[in-house]
Design a protein around this motif. Structure first.
Motif, mmCIF file in Angstrom:
data_model
loop_
_atom_site.group_PDB
_atom_site.id
_atom_site.type_symbol
_atom_site.label_atom_id
_atom_site.label_comp_id
_atom_site.label_asym_id
_atom_site.label_seq_id
_atom_site.Cartn_x
_atom_site.Cartn_y
_atom_site.Cartn_z
ATOM 1 N N SER A 93 0.864 -1.179 0.000
ATOM 2 C CA SER A 93 0.000 0.000 0.000
ATOM 3 C C SER A 93 0.901 1.229 0.000
ATOM 4 O O SER A 93 2.131 1.121 -0.038
ATOM 5 N N GLY A 94 0.292 2.375 0.081
ATOM 6 C CA GLY A 94 1.085 3.600 0.107
ATOM 7 C C GLY A 94 0.230 4.808 -0.197
ATOM 8 O O GLY A 94 -1.005 4.721 -0.215
ATOM 9 N N LYS A 108 8.510 0.732 5.294
ATOM 10 C CA LYS A 108 7.808 1.949 4.890
ATOM 11 C C LYS A 108 8.873 2.954 4.442
ATOM 12 O O LYS A 108 9.698 3.366 5.254
ATOM 13 N N GLU A 124 10.132 3.128 8.507
ATOM 14 C CA GLU A 124 10.102 1.915 9.329
ATOM 15 C C GLU A 124 10.619 0.769 8.485
ATOM 16 O O GLU A 124 10.369 0.720 7.271
ATOM 17 N N TYR A 149 11.309 -3.222 9.758
ATOM 18 C CA TYR A 149 11.595 -4.139 10.859
ATOM 19 C C TYR A 149 11.011 -5.528 10.635
ATOM 20 O O TYR A 149 10.092 -5.710 9.836
ATOM 21 N N ASP A 165 9.559 -8.865 12.836
ATOM 22 C CA ASP A 165 9.045 -9.331 14.129
ATOM 23 C C ASP A 165 9.205 -10.837 14.234
ATOM 24 O O ASP A 165 8.960 -11.554 13.264
ATOM 25 N N ARG A 171 11.331 -7.358 18.003
ATOM 26 C CA ARG A 171 11.218 -6.538 16.795
ATOM 27 C C ARG A 171 12.577 -5.894 16.557
ATOM 28 O O ARG A 171 13.080 -5.153 17.410
ATOM 29 N N ILE A 173 9.216 2.852 15.096
ATOM 30 C CA ILE A 173 8.680 3.964 15.875
ATOM 31 C C ILE A 173 8.119 3.387 17.171
ATOM 32 O O ILE A 173 7.405 2.381 17.151
ATOM 33 N N GLU A 184 1.621 11.818 12.081
ATOM 34 C CA GLU A 184 2.528 10.661 12.147
ATOM 35 C C GLU A 184 3.981 11.084 11.925
ATOM 36 O O GLU A 184 4.902 10.426 12.413
ATOM 37 N N LYS A 233 6.699 11.732 14.776
ATOM 38 C CA LYS A 233 7.508 10.645 15.329
ATOM 39 C C LYS A 233 8.533 10.173 14.299
ATOM 40 O O LYS A 233 8.209 9.969 13.130
ATOM 41 N N THR A 242 -4.349 7.797 -1.243
ATOM 42 C CA THR A 242 -3.802 6.507 -0.815
ATOM 43 C C THR A 242 -4.100 5.429 -1.844
ATOM 44 O O THR A 242 -5.049 5.523 -2.612
ATOM 45 N N PHE A 243 -3.251 4.418 -1.857
ATOM 46 C CA PHE A 243 -3.490 3.282 -2.751
ATOM 47 C C PHE A 243 -3.120 1.993 -2.047
ATOM 48 O O PHE A 243 -2.530 2.013 -0.975
#
Lengths: 410, 270
Positions: free
Chosen positions: A32-33, A81, A99, A101, A103, A112, A117, A146, A149, A409-410
């Motif tokens: 997504s994005g 991201k 971001e 990471y 998990d 993680r 964040i 957002e 941060k 957004t998509f």
């Protein structure tokens, strides 16, 4: 291209290929994005020529790509991201990994690792035990919340101990992004500056659980201030990040149809424990009390009272620089948030105001957001600073701006 | 042997005779409050727990549509009327990963939390007004998680047949001020689910209408799998579809804590 970015791009490619082979892939892959444009224009008269960077200090377009993937049973997951930014105001192009990471989830713990964040504490835009990095430039320019941060490269371990959770975060140091002369006035261009970033990792702990219907947490951290202490002369400055240890607790629970938030923390300024160094902050006690509730079916209000109580105040007064006005021993801030939604929550009016009671300054952020559909929204808002120029908000009084953000957004 | 049989038959005969005597206690109308309580039980408390994939289509008067796709987990707790809800959004992408968690209590206000994934923020939110809109839809939080029978007074008006089903028509009036003055519900006599509800304002105008579009038998529980709520004043309506419903999947109260709010249980969440 730095190695992290390279890994991110490769991971994106792998994920994209993976998504086309979904039949044979046992887990899930989501891509997504968004595409976003944002600009802010000064509204205070500081003698800027219209259309210049001075009058339009923020003008950027960005694309964010986000990938989430995970194994079917959920033991392993990945989130990446990346933002690709065209900064038309500064004539720069950049990509930033927000971001990235992985998990690993087991029955009794989660690990993680990577850029992430972390948000702790119960304050609304007031931070005590949230000692993690922040981007104040993004915040003052009106970018979506957002972006306040910042991620840091960390290893986070969550241990689930019966009804309590212990979180341990070990991070590489990341400084806050602070306003500077490039986009804020009257911040003078800094002379030659050597920056000494801490070489050792930071560690932060949180132990949390429920006390009946209340959320309770205790915190501790060993790290550094994220704003530099400047030493030297006008020809050459050294920026260092002094040591900081913190301990604190928070409570959040229901009261009279609303939510009561309490938080406190002690900031131990390790490099200036006696309060005698003028360039390093003295130790502090910080308190926060907040209450929020609904006023109507689509109306919410929240109020907060916050205080910073400087320790070793007499030593501070004796040793401070004579060039500036002294800070008060007790710095108090009150905030109010008012949110009203209309048209089936497609139109949101929001007003957030800080009032620096001790420094006699204020910062007001009104905004109006409209969602045209599920994929497109636009927000218009303003950042208005006023009051004493010595205060934290008043010092930005030449930077009042009005901003417009559009996101698809998509 | 004969004697012992007779001993059991005698009281039965006596009861039969008693039943033939006309009397108010025996032929009383069903208690409206009990019918509503049973209906709420069938609607919102079927099984010990439940998982469903919910798709809400929010349609305005001009026919413009928005969509919310979410996974809902629900379980009953030991507490009387107490429930836990976990609602995880998958679409639209702007709110993907946003999660609501509700601890529903009968005796006091609910506890409600939200997780905002972009900043990894868990925040407790005020849950004073259960009648505010759920994510901009025509359903209120109360419509999603159920109301409390004791919060209203109930009167059985009549029985009525709608769409070939025999229903009790019940009028309910909130004891405290609410967004409606009274509501009428048509409760199916066989499985107890509401087939239709109409909400009226203080002027007696009909303002909202709920219709159960589809009712299916899922694992021995009659379940409303398609439902519509229409706002008659604005012409806005919301159609909700419940798919992939599973009952008694073994949820525990631990699933409804901050741990899983921050990190969704992948076993049940897409």
């Amino acid at each position: 291209m730095d190695p992290l970015r390279l890994v991110a791009v490769i991971a994106c490619a792998v994920v994209m290929i993976g998504s086309t082979m979904k039949q044979s892939y046992a887990g899930h892959v989501d891509l997504s994005g968004f595409v976003q444009a944002q600009a802010a224009s000064l509204i205070s008269d500081v003698g800027c020529s219209p259309g210049t960077r001075c009058s339009v200090p923020f003008n950027e377009q960005r694309v964010q790509l986000k990938a989430d993937a995970g194994s079917e049973e959920g033991s392993v997951a990945f989130t990446g991201k990346i933002d690709f930014i065209n900064d038309a105001a500064l004539s720069e192009r950049d990509s930033r990994t927000r971001e990235f990471y992985i998990d690993y989830n087991s029955g009794s713990f989660t690990v993680r690792g990577g850029r992430q964040i972390v948000t702790w504490g119960v304050g609304d835009l007031l931070f005590i035990n949230d000692v993690f990095p922040k981007d104040w430039v993004a915040f003052y320019s009106g970018l979506p919340l957002e972006y306040l941060k910042l991620g840091s490269d960390s290893l986070k371990l969550d241990l689930f101990l019966s009804s309590k959770t212990l979180e341990i975060v070990v991070s590489d140091f990341t400084a806050d992004r602070m306003p500077d002369y490039k986009q804020f006035s009257p911040f003078p261009a800094v002379p030659q500056r050597s920056i000494k970033e801490p070489g050792e990792p930071e560690i932060a702990l949180k132990l949390s659980g429920y006390l009946g219907s209340w959320d309770a947490a205790i915190f501790a951290s060993r790290g550094f201030y994220r704003a530099p202490a400047l030493t030297g002369n006008s020809a050459e400055l050294t920026a260092e990040y002094p040591r900081l240890n913190t301990v604190g607790f928070s409570l959040s629970g229901p009261l009279a149809g609303g939510v009561l938030n309490l938080e406190t923390g002690y900031y131990d300024s390790v490099d200036d424990s006696d309060g005698v160094k003028s360039t390093i902050n003295n130790s502090q006690l910080r308190f926060l009390m907040g209450y929020s509730r609904q006023l109507g079916s689509e109306t919410q209000i929240g109020i907060q009272a916050y205080a910073e109580w400087m320790q070793d105040y007499e030593d501070y007064k004796r040793n401070r620089s004579a060039l500036t006005l002294p800070d008060k021993q007790l710095r108090t801030v009150a905030t109010v948030r008012f949110t009203q939604q209309y048209l089936h929550q497609t139109l949101t009016l929001n007003l957030f105001a800080f009032w620096g009671a001790a420094e006699d300054d204020s910062y007001v952020i009104p905004s109006l957001r409209y969602a045209f559909n599920d994929y497109l929204w636009a927000e218009v808002g303003a950042n208005i600073f006023s009051g004493s120029r010595h205060g934290m908000f008043g010092t930005l009084a030449d930077n009042d701006n009005i901003y417009l953000t559009v996101r698809c957004t998509f | 042997m004969h004697l012992s049989r007779l001993k059991t038959v005698r009281p039965l005969l006596f009861l039969l005779v008693l039943n033939c005597v006309p009397g108010e206690a025996i032929f009383a109308e069903p208690d409206a409050a009990k019918l509503v309580a049973d209906s709420l039980q069938a609607f919102y408390h079927a099984g010990k727990d439940m998982r469903a994939q919910v798709t809400m289509r929010l349609i305005n008067a001009q026919g413009k549509e928005r969509k919310r796709v979410m996974t809902m987990l629900r379980m009953d707790t030991g507490e009387r009327g107490g429930q836990r809800y976990y609602i995880h959004f998958q679409n639209p992408s702007d709110i993907r990963g946003t999660t609501f968690m509700v601890w529903k209590h009968l005796e006091r206000e609910d506890d409600r939390w939200i997780f905002i994934p972009a900043i990894k923020l868990v925040r407790r939110i005020a849950a004073d007004d259960k009648r505010s809109s759920f994510v901009g839809s025509d359903f209120t939080y109360e419509d999603v998680s159920g109301r409390v029978a004791d919060d209203e007074t109930h009167t059985l008006l009549r029985t009525e047949e709608i769409a070939g089903r025999v229903t009790y028509v019940i009028e309910s009036e909130p004891k405290e001020r609410a967004d409606y003055k009274h509501r009428k519900s048509w409760i199916d006599q066989s499985h107890g689910l509401p087939l239709r509800e109409e909400f009226f304002d203080a002027r007696g105008e009909k303002v909202r209408v709920f219709v159960a579009d589809q009712i299916e038998l899922v694992e021995q529980h009659w379940t409303i799998t398609g439902r519509t709520m229409k706002n008659l004043q604005t012409g806005h309506r919301t159609q909700a579809r419940f798919d992939e419903i599973k009952y008694d999947i073994g949820l525990t109260e631990e699933m409804f804590t901050e741990r899983y709010l921050r990190n969704p249980p992948r076993k049940w969440i897409r």
